[in-house]
Design a protein around this motif. Structure first.
Motif, short mmCIF file in Angstrom:
data_model
loop_
_atom_site.label_atom_id
_atom_site.label_comp_id
_atom_site.label_asym_id
_atom_site.label_seq_id
_atom_site.Cartn_x
_atom_site.Cartn_y
_atom_site.Cartn_z
N LEU A 254 15.93 82.69 24.68
CA LEU A 254 15.73 81.48 23.89
C LEU A 254 14.67 80.58 24.54
O LEU A 254 13.80 80.04 23.85
N LEU A 255 14.73 80.45 25.84
CA LEU A 255 13.75 79.62 26.55
C LEU A 255 12.34 80.17 26.38
O LEU A 255 11.38 79.42 26.21
N ARG A 256 12.22 81.49 26.41
CA ARG A 256 10.89 82.09 26.22
C ARG A 256 10.35 81.79 24.82
O ARG A 256 9.16 81.51 24.65
N ILE A 257 11.22 81.84 23.83
CA ILE A 257 10.77 81.60 22.46
C ILE A 257 10.40 80.14 22.25
O ILE A 257 9.44 79.82 21.54
N PHE A 258 11.13 79.23 22.88
CA PHE A 258 10.80 77.81 22.74
C PHE A 258 9.41 77.49 23.29
O PHE A 258 8.85 76.43 22.98
N LEU B 166 13.35 63.89 32.21
CA LEU B 166 13.36 64.80 33.36
C LEU B 166 13.63 64.04 34.65
O LEU B 166 14.41 64.50 35.51
N ALA B 167 13.00 62.88 34.80
CA ALA B 167 13.20 62.08 36.01
C ALA B 167 14.66 61.67 36.17
O ALA B 167 15.20 61.68 37.29
N LEU B 168 15.31 61.35 35.08
CA LEU B 168 16.73 60.96 35.15
C LEU B 168 17.58 62.10 35.68
O LEU B 168 18.47 61.89 36.52
N TYR C 151 19.85 71.20 34.51
CA TYR C 151 19.15 71.29 33.23
C TYR C 151 18.34 72.58 33.22
O TYR C 151 18.07 73.18 34.27
N MET C 152 17.95 73.02 32.04
CA MET C 152 16.99 74.11 31.88
C MET C 152 15.80 73.53 31.13
O MET C 152 15.93 72.54 30.42
N SER C 153 14.64 74.15 31.28
CA SER C 153 13.48 73.51 30.66
C SER C 153 12.37 74.51 30.34
O SER C 153 12.28 75.60 30.91
N THR C 154 11.55 74.10 29.39
CA THR C 154 10.22 74.65 29.15
C THR C 154 9.27 73.48 29.39
O THR C 154 9.73 72.35 29.62
N PRO C 155 7.97 73.68 29.34
CA PRO C 155 7.07 72.54 29.52
C PRO C 155 7.22 71.45 28.46
O PRO C 155 6.68 70.35 28.65
N ALA C 156 7.95 71.71 27.37
CA ALA C 156 8.05 70.71 26.31
C ALA C 156 9.49 70.46 25.84
O ALA C 156 9.69 69.76 24.86
N LEU C 157 10.48 71.01 26.52
CA LEU C 157 11.85 70.82 26.07
C LEU C 157 12.83 70.92 27.23
O LEU C 157 12.71 71.82 28.07
N LEU C 158 13.79 70.01 27.27
CA LEU C 158 14.87 70.04 28.24
C LEU C 158 16.15 70.48 27.54
O LEU C 158 16.49 69.95 26.48
N GLN D 201 14.64 66.57 24.15
CA GLN D 201 15.84 67.18 24.72
C GLN D 201 16.68 67.86 23.64
O GLN D 201 16.78 67.38 22.51
N LEU D 202 17.29 68.99 24.00
CA LEU D 202 18.25 69.68 23.15
C LEU D 202 19.57 69.78 23.91
O LEU D 202 19.62 70.34 25.01
N ASN D 203 20.62 69.21 23.34
CA ASN D 203 21.94 69.29 23.96
C ASN D 203 22.61 70.60 23.57
O ASN D 203 22.40 71.11 22.47
N TYR D 204 23.41 71.14 24.46
CA TYR D 204 24.16 72.34 24.13
C TYR D 204 25.59 72.25 24.65
O TYR D 204 25.91 71.44 25.53
#
Length: 335
Positions: A222-226, A246-248, A256-263, A276-279
């Protein structure tokens, strides 16, 4: 105007929206200059969805045929005040469409964040058919209306409830959408989920901001596709939100997990900040689905058996916000 005339005019508007008229291109450019959230590709997507999903002759005729009151083809004189939101391009168009097709008159307060596109389209309609000027107008204050439709935050909705309490009204509050994954989704479905999450920077009520996954779910695919939306990190307004959130998490030593444009953050809230996307995890899919269906904060559920992946931001003409039939509400004003 007769119903057939209104439909004919709307079809012409849809053709105009999909065309390359210089004035229309300039209006879209101006909308982006005034609001950096309205990327040109997002404006074009909203335009395409409206023109192809709403403003087609067959679609309009089938939609209106489901409402017997429209068959009388009378011209009621109710004035409906419409307070539009501005979180995504032309988000208030469907409400205006409902008022216009119902034969009522619209007095519109456009959002300061989206005050170019819809007024331009109305001006174009007036140029084709001058009578539209008597049916759709704009104002900073909505006074003397017979009914109201208003969209805003939970906070502003409280004010709407107070000011419009004496009138028939539809008041829309904060809503968001959720997705349920089973772990058996195809690559194409996950790519569709990425659209549901990140189109319009995730700022619409039909954007997925809460993801439910089975226990032991593997997030790597999923992270790769995002990463298809990594380009959003180049948008200054969006990057500021990403860096702040991200700083918080870094300061609070929170996972957290991340891509360059989504946490991606494990969080019980259905509402997530921009970027951000909550799960959360689930053990019983049926129980979870029942909870989501009964949750008044959830606009859409995306997943197998629900709204298909990738089309959350492409509602059909008869899919009304908050599940309230806007057109029937308007027709009932004249009952």
């Amino acid at each position: 105007m007769r119903l057939a005339q209104r439909i004919e005019l709307l079809v012409k508007l849809g053709q105009y929206m999909l065309g390359a008229d210089e004035d229309w291109q300039e209006a879209k450019t101006l909308a982006f200059r005034k609001n950096g959230w309205f990327l040109p590709e997002f404006i074009d997507l909203a335009v395409k969805n409206i023109a192809t999903s709403f403003l087609q002759e067959a679609t309009l005729k089938k939609w209106t045929a489901a409402y017997p009151a429209l068959a009388a083809d009378t011209n009621p004189s109710q004035l409906v005040g419409l307070v539009m939101a501005g979180n995504i391009p032309m988000v208030g168009f469907h409400d205006m469409l409902c008022i216009f097709i119902s034969g009522n008159k619209a007095l519109v307060k456009a959002s300061s964040k989206d005050e170019t596109l819809i007024p331009h389209l109305v001006k174009k309609m007036i140029g084709w058919e001058p009578e539209v000027e008597q049916l759709i107008s704009f104002a900073a204050l909505l006074k003397g209306c017979d009914a109201y439709i208003a969209t805003g935050s939970d906070n502003t909705a409280g004010y709407f409830d107070y000011y419009f309490s004496k009138y028939p009204s539809l008041i829309r509050r904060n809503r968001t959408s959720a997705a349920i994954l089973t772990g058996r989704e195809t690559t194409e479905e996950l790519e569709g989920l990425a659209d549901d999450v990140q189109l319009y920077f995730g700022r619409g009520c039909r954007n997925v901001t809460k993801l439910f996954v089975p226990e032991q779910y593997g997030f790597e695919p999923l992270l790769r596709i995002f990463q298809k939306y990594d380009y959003l990190s180049e948008v200054h307004k969006y990057k500021n939100n990403y860096d702040y959130n991200l700083a918080l998490y870094l300061l609070n030593h929170r996972f957290y997990m991340s891509t360059p444009a989504l946490l991606l953050v494990e969080d019980p809230s259905f509402f997530a900040p921009v970027s951000q996307l909550n799960y959360g995890y689930y053990s019983n899919r049926s129980d979870l689905a029942g909870e989501l269906i009964n949750n008044s904060s959830v606009q859409c559920i995306v997943g197998h058996g629900y709204i298909p992946f990738g089309i959350a931001q492409k509602p059909a003409i008869d899919q009304y916000a908050d599940g309230a039939d806007t057109l029937q509400f308007l027709l009932d004003l004249n009952a």
